[in-house]
Scaffold this motif. Structure first.
Motif, PDB file in Angstrom:
ATOM      1  N   SER A   1     -75.870  17.349  20.271  1.00 17.03           N
ATOM      2  CA  SER A   1     -74.695  16.748  20.916  1.00 17.03           C
ATOM      3  C   SER A   1     -75.085  15.606  21.846  1.00 17.03           C
ATOM      4  O   SER A   1     -74.332  14.663  22.003  1.00 17.03           O
ATOM      5  CB  SER A   1     -73.904  17.811  21.679  1.00 17.03           C
ATOM      6  N   THR A   2     -76.274  15.660  22.434  1.00 19.30           N
ATOM      7  CA  THR A   2     -76.679  14.570  23.330  1.00 19.30           C
ATOM      8  C   THR A   2     -77.439  13.490  22.572  1.00 19.30           C
ATOM      9  O   THR A   2     -76.996  12.350  22.504  1.00 19.30           O
ATOM     10  CB  THR A   2     -77.534  15.098  24.495  1.00 19.30           C
ATOM     11  N   GLY A   3     -78.554  13.840  22.005  1.00 19.54           N
ATOM     12  CA  GLY A   3     -79.383  12.862  21.306  1.00 19.54           C
ATOM     13  C   GLY A   3     -78.798  12.401  19.992  1.00 19.54           C
ATOM     14  O   GLY A   3     -78.871  11.232  19.639  1.00 19.54           O
ATOM     15  N   GLY A   4     -78.227  13.316  19.247  1.00 13.73           N
ATOM     16  CA  GLY A   4     -77.645  12.956  17.957  1.00 13.73           C
ATOM     17  C   GLY A   4     -76.494  11.990  18.100  1.00 13.73           C
ATOM     18  O   GLY A   4     -76.372  11.022  17.350  1.00 13.73           O
TER      19      GLY A   4
ATOM     20  N   ALA B   1     -76.048   9.910  20.549  1.00 13.80           N
ATOM     21  CA  ALA B   1     -76.606   8.623  20.975  1.00 13.80           C
ATOM     22  C   ALA B   1     -77.194   7.874  19.786  1.00 13.80           C
ATOM     23  O   ALA B   1     -77.042   6.656  19.663  1.00 13.80           O
ATOM     24  CB  ALA B   1     -77.664   8.841  22.046  1.00 13.80           C
ATOM     25  N   ALA B   2     -77.860   8.600  18.884  1.00 12.90           N
ATOM     26  CA  ALA B   2     -78.451   7.963  17.705  1.00 12.90           C
ATOM     27  C   ALA B   2     -77.381   7.398  16.791  1.00 12.90           C
ATOM     28  O   ALA B   2     -77.497   6.285  16.280  1.00 12.90           O
ATOM     29  CB  ALA B   2     -79.324   8.961  16.946  1.00 12.90           C
ATOM     30  N   VAL B   3     -76.322   8.149  16.599  1.00 15.13           N
ATOM     31  CA  VAL B   3     -75.246   7.690  15.723  1.00 15.13           C
ATOM     32  C   VAL B   3     -74.498   6.524  16.362  1.00 15.13           C
ATOM     33  O   VAL B   3     -74.148   5.552  15.705  1.00 15.13           O
ATOM     34  CB  VAL B   3     -74.284   8.855  15.391  1.00 15.13           C
ATOM     35  N   ASP B   4     -74.275   6.594  17.675  1.00 16.46           N
ATOM     36  CA  ASP B   4     -73.571   5.528  18.376  1.00 16.46           C
ATOM     37  C   ASP B   4     -74.373   4.242  18.432  1.00 16.46           C
ATOM     38  O   ASP B   4     -73.813   3.160  18.559  1.00 16.46           O
ATOM     39  CB  ASP B   4     -73.209   5.956  19.806  1.00 16.46           C
ATOM     40  N   SER B   5     -75.696   4.322  18.349  1.00 14.18           N
ATOM     41  CA  SER B   5     -76.531   3.124  18.462  1.00 14.18           C
ATOM     42  C   SER B   5     -76.418   2.242  17.233  1.00 14.18           C
ATOM     43  O   SER B   5     -76.860   1.117  17.236  1.00 14.18           O
ATOM     44  CB  SER B   5     -77.986   3.508  18.698  1.00 14.18           C
ATOM     45  N   ASP B   6     -75.844   2.761  16.169  1.00 13.69           N
ATOM     46  CA  ASP B   6     -75.628   2.009  14.934  1.00 13.69           C
ATOM     47  C   ASP B   6     -76.942   1.543  14.304  1.00 13.69           C
ATOM     48  O   ASP B   6     -77.002   0.517  13.658  1.00 13.69           O
ATOM     49  CB  ASP B   6     -74.705   0.812  15.190  1.00 13.69           C
ATOM     50  N   GLU B   7     -78.013   2.296  14.534  1.00 11.74           N
ATOM     51  CA  GLU B   7     -79.295   2.018  13.927  1.00 11.74           C
ATOM     52  C   GLU B   7     -79.605   3.118  12.917  1.00 11.74           C
ATOM     53  O   GLU B   7     -79.126   4.235  13.062  1.00 11.74           O
ATOM     54  CB  GLU B   7     -80.389   1.954  14.988  1.00 11.74           C
ATOM     55  N   PRO B   8     -80.400   2.819  11.918  1.00 14.59           N
ATOM     56  CA  PRO B   8     -80.726   3.849  10.928  1.00 14.59           C
ATOM     57  C   PRO B   8     -81.531   4.977  11.548  1.00 14.59           C
ATOM     58  O   PRO B   8     -82.358   4.752  12.428  1.00 14.59           O
ATOM     59  CB  PRO B   8     -81.540   3.102   9.876  1.00 14.59           C
ATOM     60  N   ILE B   9     -81.278   6.175  11.085  1.00 16.52           N
ATOM     61  CA  ILE B   9     -82.014   7.347  11.551  1.00 16.52           C
ATOM     62  C   ILE B   9     -83.164   7.570  10.580  1.00 16.52           C
ATOM     63  O   ILE B   9     -82.972   7.640   9.371  1.00 16.52           O
ATOM     64  CB  ILE B   9     -81.094   8.578  11.618  1.00 16.52           C
ATOM     65  N   VAL B  10     -84.371   7.660  11.122  1.00 15.87           N
ATOM     66  CA  VAL B  10     -85.570   7.766  10.307  1.00 15.87           C
ATOM     67  C   VAL B  10     -86.269   9.069  10.647  1.00 15.87           C
ATOM     68  O   VAL B  10     -86.382   9.429  11.814  1.00 15.87           O
ATOM     69  CB  VAL B  10     -86.515   6.573  10.587  1.00 15.87           C
TER      70      VAL B  10
ATOM     71  N   TYR C   1     -78.606  27.380  20.332  1.00  9.44           N
ATOM     72  CA  TYR C   1     -77.878  26.712  21.414  1.00  9.44           C
ATOM     73  C   TYR C   1     -78.620  25.440  21.859  1.00  9.44           C
ATOM     74  O   TYR C   1     -78.007  24.413  22.110  1.00  9.44           O
ATOM     75  CB  TYR C   1     -77.693  27.656  22.608  1.00  9.44           C
ATOM     76  N   ARG C   2     -79.941  25.569  21.911  1.00 11.83           N
ATOM     77  CA  ARG C   2     -80.743  24.411  22.313  1.00 11.83           C
ATOM     78  C   ARG C   2     -80.612  23.282  21.297  1.00 11.83           C
ATOM     79  O   ARG C   2     -80.447  22.114  21.655  1.00 11.83           O
ATOM     80  CB  ARG C   2     -82.193  24.855  22.436  1.00 11.83           C
ATOM     81  N   TRP C   3     -80.712  23.605  20.009  1.00 11.19           N
ATOM     82  CA  TRP C   3     -80.559  22.590  18.963  1.00 11.19           C
ATOM     83  C   TRP C   3     -79.184  21.938  19.033  1.00 11.19           C
ATOM     84  O   TRP C   3     -79.047  20.737  18.859  1.00 11.19           O
ATOM     85  CB  TRP C   3     -80.777  23.214  17.589  1.00 11.19           C
ATOM     86  N   ARG C   4     -78.181  22.762  19.261  1.00  8.98           N
ATOM     87  CA  ARG C   4     -76.825  22.238  19.341  1.00  8.98           C
ATOM     88  C   ARG C   4     -76.695  21.265  20.519  1.00  8.98           C
ATOM     89  O   ARG C   4     -76.094  20.208  20.400  1.00  8.98           O
ATOM     90  CB  ARG C   4     -75.818  23.380  19.470  1.00  8.98           C
ATOM     91  N   ARG C   5     -77.306  21.616  21.647  1.00  9.34           N
ATOM     92  CA  ARG C   5     -77.264  20.739  22.822  1.00  9.34           C
ATOM     93  C   ARG C   5     -77.995  19.427  22.525  1.00  9.34           C
ATOM     94  O   ARG C   5     -77.515  18.346  22.845  1.00  9.34           O
ATOM     95  CB  ARG C   5     -77.895  21.439  24.018  1.00  9.34           C
TER      96      ARG C   5
END
Length: 73
Positions: A23-26, A28-37, A16-20
């Motif tokens: 949903s929040t950080g993931g 934001a990372a995808v929306d930022s349009d920057e590469p995920i490293v 549940y924690r990973w999912r949360r």
């Protein structure tokens, strides 16, 4: 969720924690349009930055010493 957690040897709370986090950080990372490293890549790059900073510091020291020697001559 509980059966999936048991199957993989983790607690349901952790899933549940990973999912949360996802949903929040993931999002934001995808929306930022920057590469995920990955962390390993970040650590490698941080090490390279430290190495380059040390090299720059040494070069500066060498230049200062050369200048001092040339003035002393």
């Amino acid at each position: 969720m509980s059966s999936t957690a048991r199957r993989h040897g983790v607690t349901p709370n952790l899933l549940y924690r990973w999912r949360r986090f996802l949903s929040t950080g993931g999002a934001a990372a995808v929306d930022s349009d920057e590469p995920i490293v990955g962390n390993s890549q970040v650590m490698k790059l941080e090490g390279r930055v430290r190495e380059l900073e040390r090299m720059l510091g040494r070069k500066t020291e060498v230049d200062i010493r050369r200048e001092a020697l040339s003035k002393a001559s």
